[in-house]
Design an enzyme around this catalytic site. Structure first.
Site, short mmCIF file in Angstrom:
data_model
loop_
_atom_site.label_atom_id
_atom_site.label_comp_id
_atom_site.label_asym_id
_atom_site.label_seq_id
_atom_site.Cartn_x
_atom_site.Cartn_y
_atom_site.Cartn_z
N HIS A 141 1.07 -1.65 -0.18
CA HIS A 141 0.18 -0.23 -0.41
C HIS A 141 0.73 0.93 0.01
CE1 HIS A 141 -2.70 -3.24 1.64
NE2 HIS A 141 -3.52 -2.97 0.90
N LYS A 168 -0.88 -7.74 -5.18
CA LYS A 168 -1.87 -6.46 -4.61
C LYS A 168 -1.08 -4.93 -4.67
CE LYS A 168 -5.31 -4.83 -2.10
NZ LYS A 168 -6.75 -5.12 -0.97
#
Length: 251
Positions: A141, A168
């Protein structure tokens, strides 16, 4: 476009698992993400555990119940215990957080583990995942920036090196050019990716990212769990408009 793209809409659950899971299924979710950190925070009986001290059998029993209620929907389940450093609610030690992660792995179809986690925690969790045939999402992130395309490529490659079944990456774009760099990074790497551009500028990526190989799109059911999330049914309808799924929702 990458070949064999099969995008799935993931409905994120942050409270009232059983009712929200059913609501998410009716809205068209293909999978459910159980945000254990937010479930604990939103339940007065378990909120204290977000600060640590996660060895209580009462908590472990509750984890098992939450996972069971989600699985009863018939949808695949992603288990996530997000740290506050990566936008989550868990404030305790990594040792405590991984106690929870490793408890839910056998009941999950997928487990989300941050790329910045220690080699030891990732390795021990992967051994448990192998035994239960649970797949691993390695997540990264960037809440304040979009890294360079090369750095994003390296982040995705590193995620696969650490054992990801799905790599991700979520970034905060300042422009549409940032989103294009994210998409180009996804196209450059082999393997299944989840590409997310957060915030208002990135909202459309919840629908358009599968064109560039992203296999998961996270949406909310009752409450937004991340900046820029769209509702599950909105993502599903976007997929239909783009021809990513059939009229009845088939991939």
């Amino acid at each position: 476009m990458k070949k064999s793209m099969k995008p799935a809409v993931v409905g994120t659950i942050v409270k009232d698992v059983k009712a929200t899971a059913e609501k998410g299924k009716k809205a068209g979710a293909d999978m459910l993400e159980i945000r254990i950190d937010l479930l604990m925070k939103n339940d007065p009986s378990f909120e204290k555990y977000t600060k640590g001290g996660c060895g209580d059998q009462k908590l472990f029993d509750q984890l098992a119940l939450w996972m069971k209620e989600a699985k009863e929907s018939g949808l695949s389940v992603i288990g996530t215990v997000r740290s506050n450093k990566e936008g989550g609610a868990f404030e305790g030690t990594e040792a405590d957080r991984f106690k929870l992660i490793q408890k839910i792995i056998p009941d999950a179809d997928y487990v989300d583990i941050e790329r910045k986690s220690s080699k030891k925690n990732i390795y021990e969790s992967s051994l448990i995942a192998q035994k239960s045939k649970t797949k691993i999402i390695i997540s990264s992130h960037f809440f304040n920036e979009t890294p360079t395309q090369k750095k994003m490529e390296n982040v995705l490659i590193n995620s696969f090196e650490k054992g990801a079944d799905i790599a991700k990456i979520a970034v905060m774009p300042k422009s549409f050019e940032d989103i294009w760099k994210l998409y180009q990074a996804g196209l450059k790497v082999s393997g299944k990716t989840c590409l997310i551009a957060m915030g208002d500028i990135g909202k459309h990526t919840r629908i358009t990212a599968p064109i560039f190989g992203s296999v998961l799109s996270y949406g909310y059911i009752d409450e937004i769990a991340a900046p820029g999330q769209l509702r599950v049914d909105e993502i599903k309808e976007g997929f239909r408009i783009l021809g990513l799924i059939g009229a009845e929702g088939q991939k």
